[in-house]
Design an enzyme around this catalytic site. Structure first.
Site, short mmCIF file in Angstrom:
data_model
loop_
_atom_site.label_atom_id
_atom_site.label_comp_id
_atom_site.label_asym_id
_atom_site.label_seq_id
_atom_site.Cartn_x
_atom_site.Cartn_y
_atom_site.Cartn_z
N HIS A 1 33.41 51.95 38.28
CA HIS A 1 32.71 52.20 37.02
C HIS A 1 31.96 53.53 37.02
O HIS A 1 31.06 53.74 36.23
CB HIS A 1 31.69 51.09 36.74
CG HIS A 1 32.26 49.85 36.13
ND1 HIS A 1 33.13 49.03 36.79
CD2 HIS A 1 32.09 49.27 34.91
CE1 HIS A 1 33.46 48.00 36.02
NE2 HIS A 1 32.85 48.13 34.88
N GLU B 1 42.97 47.00 27.22
CA GLU B 1 42.98 48.46 27.10
C GLU B 1 44.35 49.04 26.72
O GLU B 1 44.42 50.00 25.96
CB GLU B 1 42.47 49.10 28.39
CG GLU B 1 40.96 49.00 28.59
CD GLU B 1 40.51 47.70 29.25
OE1 GLU B 1 41.40 46.91 29.65
OE2 GLU B 1 39.30 47.47 29.39
#
Lengths: 337, 323
Positions: free
Chosen positions: A140, A71
Site C-alpha cells: 500500500h 479493479e
C-alpha cells in the site's frame, strides 16, 4: 486566495469538470460513499481518503459510481466508456493494485489510438494514491509510476502540491489520452494557496520551484518539498541550488531541466521510487545524452533502496530520501573537483 | 422461422462472407502474404450472424482474437478488413492493428482483442456509456470458452449485474481454449450456469443453429434494452481449425474434424432448413456463393497490391498530443 489542502484541490477539480461536462463520470471503490446509496448524501465518505466527498450529493449515482472491489472491471469499464464517448475518472485506490488490473490500462486503453489507426483514444484519468510514509507496508506504499511512464500511450502526472494538483487534474480530464494521475498520500493534507476558479496547467511543463546557479536538483512529487528544505539549508552554506519539479514524468519537460543543467553543470535527481529502471535513471540518462558537455560532476541519484516498503515506521524512516540525504548528495556533486 | 426472405438472404450472405473471408485469408497466410497470426472462425459463423442481426451501428461489440466473423456481422466492409489483415496503409487501423485488432468505431465495433478475456470489461464500459447517456442501445462482449475462465470476465459480469448495465455476454464455446478442451479447462463444465450464477438470465443454445442464436439474442436484447440489466448466451459451436493457423491439432483426431464439417456446418444447416421452409432455392444460395467469392477475391487482390504504410507512420497516433 484561500489556502486549501491538496485533497480539497483535487475535489474542486473534479467538481468543476463534472459541472462543466456531463460526460465526466467518477467510478471506483467507495467513491460515492459506499454501497452506492449513502444514507445521507452530505455524509457520503467520498473514498477512503475523502477526496471525492460531496460529489455524490451534487452529481448523483449515475455519475459518481460505487463499484465492488473489482479493479479490472473498473479500469476496463473506464476504458470502454472512454472509447465510446465518456471522460471517466477511474479511481484505483492504491497504485499498488495496478497488479490486478493493469492489462485494461496498458494493453487496452493505452493502445487504442495507435492500434486502431488513430480512430479514437481513451480520454480517461486514473487517479491513484502512491507513496510511503504512513506505515501502510509493502502493498500500500509503493511509488510504481515509472512502470506507467514506460508505456507508450500513457501520460503520467505527479503533482507535488494543491495548486499544481488542481490545474493538472483539470488538464488531465480534458486530455484525449489516458492519464495516470498519481497522488502522494502524504500530501493530501498539505495546504497551498489555490484560486477558486478553474485553471489548467499543461502536461509536459516543469516548474522551476527555486532558481539556483550551483547545483540542479530535479525532484518528483513529495520529494520536491524535501529538496526545497535542503536547498534552504545549503544556501546558508553558500551553495545556490535550483529545484525543478517536472510535474509530469510522461511527457517529461527535458528543456527546462537541460537549461538549468547548462548553468549549473551539477545535478542531483531525487525520487521516492526504487532506483532500477526508474525516472531517476531516465532523467540522469537523458542529461548525460543531451547535456553532457555541461556536466562538471557525475550525476547523483537519491532514491529509495531496491527493497519493498517496510511497514515498521523505524524502517520506513530509512526508506524514502530525506532533506539530509538530498543535502549530502548536493554537497558531494558541489565539491566534486 | 419468422424471418422474411430479405433477412434470410442477409443472414446467409453474412455467414458466407465470414466463411470465404477466412478460407481465402488462410490461403493468403499460407502463401506468406499475411504477417502475424490468423485465427479461423469456420464453424462458428451462426453465432456472430445471429447475435449481430439484432444490432445497429449505435450498439457496440467487443471482440476476440478470432474476430473476423464479428467484424463482418457488425458491418465492417470486407475490403477495409482485407487491407488491415494485409497490414496495408489504408486498412481500418492503418496497418497497425492487423488481424487481431481490427476495429471500426463508426460501426460500433470496438476491436478484435488479442488479450483473452479483454473484451468483457470493455463491453461493460460501453454499456456504462449507454446507461450514463440514457440511451437504449446494448453492448455485446464476445467471449471464448477459454476466456470464460478469466477473472476479467467474472469481474465484468458482476459489475454489469451490480450496475444493471445493458451488456450481453455472448459466449462462443468452440470446444477448445488454445489446445485445451473445454471438458478439461472449465471446472464446472457449464459456462451458462456459471454466468447465470452471477445473477443474470443465462441462455444456452446450439451455436451452429442460426435460428437458435437469433431467438436467444432477441430475448437478450429485449431484456437489456428495457433496462433490466445484462444477459448471457452460451453458444456451442465447435471450431473446424486449430487455435491459430499452423496449429497441428495433435489434441484431436482428423475424424472429429471431418465429422464436424459433415454434420455441424452452420451454413449447410441453414440452407437445408431455409430451403425446406421458405421459397429460397438452391439456385438462390448458389448465386450468393458466387457473388461472395467474387467480392472476396477482388478484396484480397486489391489488398495484396495496396500501398504499404510509410516508415514515418511508426510514430503517429501514439498520443493526440505529446510534448
Amino acid at each position: 486566495m484561500a489556502k486549501i489542502t491538496m485533497r480539497e484541490a483535487i475535489n474542486q477539480a473534479m467538481r468543476l469538470e463534472m459541472a462543466r461536462d456531463p460526460d465526466v463520470i467518477l467510478i471506483g471503490e467507495d467513491v460515492a460513499g459506499g454501497r452506492g446509496c449513502p444514507v445521507d448524501d452530505k455524509e457520503a465518505a467520498g473514498g477512503v481518503m475523502g477526496v471525492s466527498a460531496g460529489l455524490y450529493g451534487e452529481f448523483g449515482a449515475a455519475r459518481v459510481i460505487d463499484t465492488p472491489i473489482t479493479e479490472s472491471a473498473i479500469m476496463g469499464a473506464a476504458a470502454g466508456a472512454a472509447l465510446t464517448g465518456l471522460r471517466p475518472i477511474a479511481e484505483l485506490m492504491f497504485a499498488d493494485f495496478f497488479g490486478v488490473c493493469f492489462d485494461q490500462v496498458y494493453n487496452q486503453a493505452a493502445k487504442f489510438r495507435y492500434m486502431f489507426g488513430g480512430q479514437h483514444g481513451a480520454p480517461m484519468v486514473v487517479r491513484t494514491m502512491v507513496g510511503a510514509g504512513m506505515g501502510a507496508g509493502p502493498q500500500h506504499s509503493q511509488a510504481i509510476y515509472p512502470i506507467f511512464a514506460h508505456i507508450p500511450g500513457l501520460k503520467v502526472v505527479l503533482p507535488s502540491g494543491a495548486y499544481d494538483a488542481k490545474g493538472l487534474l483539470i488538464q488531465s480530464i480534458r486530455d484525449n489520452d489516458p492519464v495516470m494521475f498519481c497522488e502522494h498520500k502524504m500530501l493530501y493534507g498539505e495546504e497551498e494557496e489555490v484560486p477558486e476558479e478553474s485553471y489548467q496547467i499543461p502536461l509536459g511543463e516543469a516548474r522551476v520551484v527555486r532558481e539556483g546557479s550551483d547545483v540542479t536538483v530535479v525532484a518528483l512529487g513529495r520529494m520536491v518539498h524535501l529538496a526545497v528544505e535542503a536547498a534552504g539549508e545549503l544556501e546558508e552554506q553558500g551553495i545556490s541550488v535550483a529545484v525543478i519539479d517536472p510535474r509530469t514524468i510522461s511527457p517529461l519537460d527535458v528543456d527546462t531541466i537541460l537549461d538549468s543543467v547548462e548553468e549549473t553543470g551539477r545535478v542531483v535527481v531525487v525520487d521516492e521510487a526504487t532506483p532500477i529502471c526508474s525516472m531517476a535513471s531516465e532523467i540522469a540518462s537523458m542529461i548525460v545524452s543531451d547535456g553532457f558537455s555541461s556536466l562538471r560532476a557525475p550525476i547523483r541519484k537519491v532514491t529509495a533502496p531496491h527493497t519493498p516498503v517496510p511497514a515498521s515506521p523505524v524502517l520506513e524512516a530509512g526508506y524514502a530520501p530525506t532533506a539530509a540525504s538530498i543535502r549530502e548528495a548536493v554537497e558531494a556533486v558541489y565539491n566534486y573537483r | 422461422m419468422n424471418l422474411d426472405e430479405a433477412a434470410l438472404r442477409h443472414a446467409y450472405e453474412t455467414m458466407r462472407l465470414m466463411r470465404i473471408f477466412d478460407e481465402t485469408g488462410r490461403r493468403e497466410f499460407l502463401a506468406g502474404n499475411l504477417p502475424g497470426f490468423i485465427h479461423m472462425y469456420c464453424g462458428e459463423e451462426a453465432i456472430a450472424a445471429g447475435i449481430c442481426a439484432h444490432l445497429t451501428d449505435a450498439d457496440y461489440i467487443a471482440s476476440t482474437h478470432r474476430g473476423h466473423g464479428h467484424c463482418i456481422a457488425k458491418g465492417c466492409t470486407i475490403e477495409d478488413m482485407a487491407l488491415e489483415i494485409f497490414c496495408r496503409r489504408d486498412g481500418l487501423c492503418r496497418g497497425k492493428g492487423g488481424s487481431m485488432h481490427i476495429a471500426d468505431l463508426e460501426k460500433g465495433m470496438l476491436g478484435a482483442n488479442a488479450i483473452v478475456g479483454g473484451s468483457a470489461p470493455l463491453a461493460v464500459g460501453a454499456a456504462l456509456k449507454i446507461k450514463t447517456r440514457g440511451d437504449s442501445n446494448v453492448a455485446v462482449a464476445f467471449i471464448g470458452d477459454g476466456a470464460s475462465n478469466q477473472g476479467t470476465v467474472f469481474e465484468a459480469m458482476n459489475l454489469a449485474v451490480v450496475l444493471k448495465l445493458p451488456a450481453i455476454f455472448a459466449y462462443e464455446n468452440n470446444g477448445y481454449a488454445e489446445m485445451t478442451g473445454v471438458d478439461y479447462h472449465c471446472g464446472s463444465g457449464d459456462i451458462a450456469a456459471r454466468a447465470g450464477a452471477f445473477g443474470m438470465p443465462a441462455h444456452k443454445v446450439d451455436g451452429t443453429d442460426y435460428f437458435a442464436v437469433h431467438e436467444a439474442m432477441a430475448a437478450a436484447v429485449e431484456h437489456a434494452r428495457a433496462g433490466k440489466g445484462p444477459v448471457s448466451i452460451e453458444c456451442v459451436a465447435p471450431r473446424w481449425y486449430g487455435h491459430f493457423e499452423g496449429d497441428p491439432q495433435a489434441y484431436r483426431t482428423k475424424e472429429e474434424i471431418a465429422e464436424l464439417e459433415q454434420t455441424r456446418d452452420p451454413l449447410t444447416l441453414f440452407r437445408e432448413r431455409v430451403m425446406a421452409e421458405s421459397t429460397l432455392t438452391e439456385a438462390d444460395f448458389a448465386a450468393i456463393d458466387a457473388a461472395v467469392s467474387e467480392r472476396i477475391e477482388a478484396a484480397m487482390d486489391a489488398a495484396r497490391k495496396a500501398p504499404l504504410p510509410e516508415p514515418a507512420d511508426l510514430y503517429t497516433d501514439v498520443y493526440e498530443v505529446y510534448d
